[in-house]
Design an enzyme around this catalytic site. Sequence first.
Site, PDB file in Angstrom:
ATOM      1  N   ASP A  98     -11.160 -19.845   9.240  1.00  0.00           N
ATOM      2  CA  ASP A  98     -10.403 -20.286  10.413  1.00  0.00           C
ATOM      3  C   ASP A  98      -9.449 -21.402   9.980  1.00  0.00           C
ATOM      4  O   ASP A  98      -9.873 -22.352   9.323  1.00  0.00           O
ATOM      5  CB  ASP A  98     -11.392 -20.822  11.457  1.00  0.00           C
ATOM      6  CG  ASP A  98     -11.042 -20.404  12.854  1.00  0.00           C
ATOM      7  OD1 ASP A  98      -9.896 -20.684  13.268  1.00  0.00           O
ATOM      8  OD2 ASP A  98     -11.890 -19.820  13.543  1.00  0.00           O
ATOM      9  N   ASP A 197      -5.745 -20.699  14.231  1.00  0.00           N
ATOM     10  CA  ASP A 197      -6.115 -21.272  15.521  1.00  0.00           C
ATOM     11  C   ASP A 197      -4.915 -21.854  16.283  1.00  0.00           C
ATOM     12  O   ASP A 197      -4.064 -22.531  15.683  1.00  0.00           O
ATOM     13  CB  ASP A 197      -7.124 -22.411  15.262  1.00  0.00           C
ATOM     14  CG  ASP A 197      -7.654 -23.038  16.530  1.00  0.00           C
ATOM     15  OD1 ASP A 197      -8.389 -22.354  17.246  1.00  0.00           O
ATOM     16  OD2 ASP A 197      -7.330 -24.214  16.802  1.00  0.00           O
ATOM     17  N   GLU A 254      -4.280 -16.557  16.817  1.00  0.00           N
ATOM     18  CA  GLU A 254      -4.624 -16.728  18.230  1.00  0.00           C
ATOM     19  C   GLU A 254      -3.314 -17.093  18.913  1.00  0.00           C
ATOM     20  O   GLU A 254      -2.782 -18.175  18.683  1.00  0.00           O
ATOM     21  CB  GLU A 254      -5.641 -17.856  18.366  1.00  0.00           C
ATOM     22  CG  GLU A 254      -6.117 -18.024  19.784  1.00  0.00           C
ATOM     23  CD  GLU A 254      -6.852 -19.333  20.026  1.00  0.00           C
ATOM     24  OE1 GLU A 254      -7.746 -19.339  20.859  1.00  0.00           O
ATOM     25  OE2 GLU A 254      -6.507 -20.356  19.395  1.00  0.00           O
ATOM     26  N   HIS A 327     -15.857 -16.529  20.418  1.00  0.00           N
ATOM     27  CA  HIS A 327     -16.634 -17.737  20.670  1.00  0.00           C
ATOM     28  C   HIS A 327     -16.109 -18.553  21.854  1.00  0.00           C
ATOM     29  O   HIS A 327     -16.685 -19.583  22.185  1.00  0.00           O
ATOM     30  CB  HIS A 327     -16.628 -18.609  19.409  1.00  0.00           C
ATOM     31  CG  HIS A 327     -15.245 -19.080  19.073  1.00  0.00           C
ATOM     32  ND1 HIS A 327     -14.240 -18.215  18.693  1.00  0.00           N
ATOM     33  CD2 HIS A 327     -14.680 -20.308  19.090  1.00  0.00           C
ATOM     34  CE1 HIS A 327     -13.133 -18.900  18.505  1.00  0.00           C
ATOM     35  NE2 HIS A 327     -13.368 -20.179  18.736  1.00  0.00           N
ATOM     36  N   ASP A 328     -14.996 -18.119  22.455  1.00  0.00           N
ATOM     37  CA  ASP A 328     -14.454 -18.831  23.624  1.00  0.00           C
ATOM     38  C   ASP A 328     -14.644 -18.028  24.914  1.00  0.00           C
ATOM     39  O   ASP A 328     -14.268 -18.486  25.990  1.00  0.00           O
ATOM     40  CB  ASP A 328     -12.939 -19.067  23.462  1.00  0.00           C
ATOM     41  CG  ASP A 328     -12.622 -20.012  22.321  1.00  0.00           C
ATOM     42  OD1 ASP A 328     -13.443 -20.881  22.019  1.00  0.00           O
ATOM     43  OD2 ASP A 328     -11.533 -19.861  21.732  1.00  0.00           O
TER      44      ASP A 328
END
Length: 556
Positions: A98, A197, A254, A327-328
């Site tokens: 990440d 990210d 993202e 994970h969000d």
Amino acid sequence: MERKWWQEEIVYQIYPKSFYDSNHDGIGDLNGIRKKLKYLKDLNVTMLWICPIFKSPMDDNGYDISDYFALAPEFGTMEDLKCLIDEAKEMGIKIILDLVINHTSDEHAWFQQAIANKDSKYRNYYIFKEGKEVPNNWRSIFGGSVWEKVEGEDTYYFHTFGKKQPDLNWENKEVREALYAMVNQWLEFGIAGFRVDAITFIKKDQSYASIEADGVDGLAKCTKTCRNQEGIKDFLLELKERCFDKYDCMSVAEAPGIAYDDLDDFISKDGFFSMIFDFKAADLDVASGSEWFKRLPWKISDLRTKLMEYQMAVQKIGWAANFIENHDQPRSTTKYLLAHERNKEAVKTLASMYLCLRGTPYIYQGQELGMVNFQRSRIEEFNDISSIDQYYRAMQEGCSKEEALHYINLRSRDNSRTPFPWNATRYGGFSEHTPWLSMSEEYPTINVEEQMQDEDSVLSFYKKILHFRQNSKYRECLIYGDIAFLESDEEIIAYERKTKKDCLQCFFNFSDQGKEETLLHASCKVVFQTQDKVEIKDKVLKLKPFQTVILKVEEQ
Ligand code: NOJ
């Protein structure tokens, strides 16, 4: 499009804190991932995306990095990482990390020096504004103003996310250079690429002017002024040219809020990234405005429309990154299947529907077990900084304590972050120590050991459908075939995957009732299905409740 190796990957996302704890301190670690590589191989995944593992005070569980070149000691050592990469490679599994470069932690040495000395060059590594008043009314993503006062000064620093996550100043060339050097160093280390990210936040509206408030707090959502702003493309192009282009790597960004008309710059042959995550389907129940905490009602036909718009727009230009969890996000079972969240057949159909779309599939840990959302009864049980903020904001907007708790239970990021259930023993076999975040209540029944022994389990099904996609004679069509959506019943999602050689028609019944679909072709062969033998009579396909059927059209 020209073929790329990353089109053939099946990515599995690991939240390292919660995957497997090898040293029994209650926190998952790199050696824990190493121990479970065989499990991942058997599942048929070919790539791991590991959420941040760098040194961090963990205010946002690693999305607040204090040293890009050191690992968080609770996760392990550089040697452990090297071994993980090598061992995974031997098993045919690649690893991406990440990349968090919109912000650092406030404990990063750059920020510490920026705070300690007003005249340090590191002041210009971040965004500082002088003045007695808060510079504007922008609201941060995790609540409150984007501005935080510097102690003992009439100065404020800027943070898009939490206040311990100050934004880097991308306008400063020296910052960009330092980041590119770091990215390249990691690519040299032997990773296959990055999940990038919050990258659409790196450019802010340079006027820094207040805008119309959208909440009782008098603030306005900063996505309006800090996301996809004019001029961002210069930065993204530079990042690609200086880093990604130099390696045969994969980059998945993202990138919420990108208009489909803009996809060309992002994912075409010369685009900034290999692929991007689009959030329109994931956010189909997310309300905005003053009732932002509620979940909007929606129908399967709405989900179908969102997926179709995304798939068709991407197909014209590049490659998709398909996901239903991360994970969000809350668990996909609870979000998309509502009352049927525990119906195994419904869970399998949801899985097959997105795993057969055109694009690289991403599976989030625990999704392959059909894990569901939890119910927590006290705010103290939450770890997610965003849930805690939303709880208090919902009450500020007029919700009772109970209502606020209900809403955050529905959307909390902790839903997907609970420790992974390996078996039914204490702490689900995740650790022998009390885990950093409590387990979901279901682990005695929803766990790997239980599902491994059951041929009909969700886990066995994931293995089966992934094998079908990767290894059957329809691999070529399922990976590279074009996609077109088919007219269907309101509660059915149906699409066609097609190459010159093969044509597959895929039907996914999301209803708890049987449904009939009239086929366009007389000669079709069933090549994949869930449940018992599907019936086809006089060109009518009789689908059972929640059934998946994939047909090969024999004569086109
Ligand atoms: C997006 C990540 O997915 C999320 O978990 C994180 O909190 C924010 N970016 C800030 O880095």
